[in-house]
Design an enzyme around this catalytic site. Structure first.
Site, PDB file in Angstrom:
ATOM      1  N   ARG A  67      57.493 -23.648  49.432  1.00 16.05           N
ATOM      2  CA  ARG A  67      58.260 -24.214  48.314  1.00 16.05           C
ATOM      3  C   ARG A  67      59.740 -23.839  48.378  1.00 16.05           C
ATOM      4  NH1 ARG A  67      53.068 -23.359  46.440  1.00 16.05           N
ATOM      5  NH2 ARG A  67      53.485 -21.180  45.976  1.00 16.05           N
ATOM      6  N   GLU A 104      47.170  -8.329  48.973  1.00 17.27           N
ATOM      7  CA  GLU A 104      46.174  -7.561  48.222  1.00 17.27           C
ATOM      8  C   GLU A 104      45.022  -7.149  49.156  1.00 17.27           C
ATOM      9  OE1 GLU A 104      44.988  -9.773  44.861  1.00 17.27           O
ATOM     10  OE2 GLU A 104      43.775  -8.138  44.031  1.00 17.27           O
TER      11      GLU A 104
HETATM   12  P1  AMP Z   1      54.811 -12.094  46.635  1.00 12.52           P
HETATM   13  O1  AMP Z   1      54.929 -11.828  48.117  1.00 12.52           O
HETATM   14  O2  AMP Z   1      53.681 -11.342  46.004  1.00 12.52           O
HETATM   15  O3  AMP Z   1      56.118 -11.888  45.921  1.00 12.52           O
HETATM   16  O4  AMP Z   1      54.395 -13.624  46.458  1.00 12.52           O
HETATM   17  C1  AMP Z   1      55.363 -14.605  46.544  1.00 12.52           C
HETATM   18  C2  AMP Z   1      54.861 -15.847  47.241  1.00 12.52           C
HETATM   19  O5  AMP Z   1      53.583 -16.249  46.757  1.00 12.52           O
HETATM   20  C3  AMP Z   1      55.812 -16.989  46.951  1.00 12.52           C
HETATM   21  O6  AMP Z   1      56.012 -17.747  48.140  1.00 12.52           O
HETATM   22  C4  AMP Z   1      55.139 -17.787  45.852  1.00 12.52           C
HETATM   23  O7  AMP Z   1      55.311 -19.169  46.061  1.00 12.52           O
HETATM   24  C5  AMP Z   1      53.665 -17.404  45.920  1.00 12.52           C
HETATM   25  N1  AMP Z   1      53.123 -16.996  44.610  1.00 12.52           N
HETATM   26  C6  AMP Z   1      52.719 -15.752  44.241  1.00 12.52           C
HETATM   27  N2  AMP Z   1      52.243 -15.728  42.992  1.00 12.52           N
HETATM   28  C7  AMP Z   1      52.363 -16.991  42.527  1.00 12.52           C
HETATM   29  C8  AMP Z   1      52.066 -17.629  41.254  1.00 12.52           C
HETATM   30  N3  AMP Z   1      51.548 -16.948  40.220  1.00 12.52           N
HETATM   31  N4  AMP Z   1      52.338 -18.944  41.127  1.00 12.52           N
HETATM   32  C9  AMP Z   1      52.881 -19.642  42.172  1.00 12.52           C
HETATM   33  N5  AMP Z   1      53.173 -19.106  43.360  1.00 12.52           N
HETATM   34  C10 AMP Z   1      52.917 -17.803  43.558  1.00 12.52           C
END
Ligand code: AMP
Length: 187
Positions: A67, A104
């Site tokens: 995205r 996770e």
């Molecule tokens: P993180 O590495 O945990 O910060 O996760 C970020 C990535 O996961 C990004 O590319 C987001 O598009 C996706 N992502 C994580 N949680 C969500 C959520 N609740 N809704 C949409 N996309 C998410």
């Protein structure tokens, strides 16, 4: 509109759809497809980001798979700078640099082309290329930290990371190696 008004924030926030229990129970997925198909919300967002980053003298925008590609490519075109995709492992055809990060359960990996920000990460003046990293959402910050580390590994400089949304209760900002700008902070 370097700073968004409350009304403009509401236009953007109101265009994002919450999908409970996707992709698994307990996760509220922030669906930005309803932002993308809403011309008023999308132009409010992109006008704001264009205004904010005009003065940064960026060389490139790096968007995170998938995205981040959409917002990053629109912004790069508006600012007249290059766009670089940070891709999931195994998708890029030329020589890549990779960075693993923990999820996770297990690991994931992101990659960029070794020459994505110019030779040794330098712009045509021989200085470290100034890169803005962008994604739709920061949760734990693991993906963005891995992407920022890739920018550094190839010799460029991540001047800021920009997110449309930040799940601030997860404290993904902690230990992030560059300034962060989040359009919407979600508690
Ligand atoms: P993180 O590495 O945990 O910060 O996760 C970020 C990535 O996961 C990004 O590319 C987001 O598009 C996706 N992502 C994580 N949680 C969500 C959520 N609740 N809704 C949409 N996309 C998410």
């Amino acid at each position: 509109m370097d700073t968004l008004s409350t009304e403009e924030k509401e236009i953007i926030l109101g265009s994002i759809r919450d999908i409970p229990d996707f992709p698994k129970p307990g996760i509220v997925f922030k669906d930005i497809t309803t932002l993308l198909n809403n011309p008023k919300a999308l132009s409010t967002l992109m006008d704001h980001l264009t205004e904010r980053y005009l003065g940064y003298e960026l060389d490139y925008i790096a968007g995170i798979d998938a995205r981040g590609f959409i917002f990053g490519a629109i912004l790069a075109d508006r600012l007249g700078v290059g766009f670089v995709p940070v891709r999931k492992q195994g998708k890029l055809p030329y020589t890549t640099v990779a960075e693993k990060y923990s999820l996770e359960y297990g690991f994931d990996e992101v990659e960029i082309h070794i020459d994505a920000f110019g030779e040794n990460g330098c712009n045509c003046d021989g200085e470290r290329s100034k890169v803005l990293l962008i994604d739709d959402l920061m949760a734990t910050g693991g993906t963005a930290k891995a992407a920022a580390s890739l920018i550094d590994k190839v010799g460029a400089h991540c001047v800021e990371a920009c997110f449309i949304m930040e799940l601030s209760f997860l404290n993904g900002k902690k230990h992030f190696p560059a300034p962060i700008y989040s359009v919407l902070e979600i508690d």
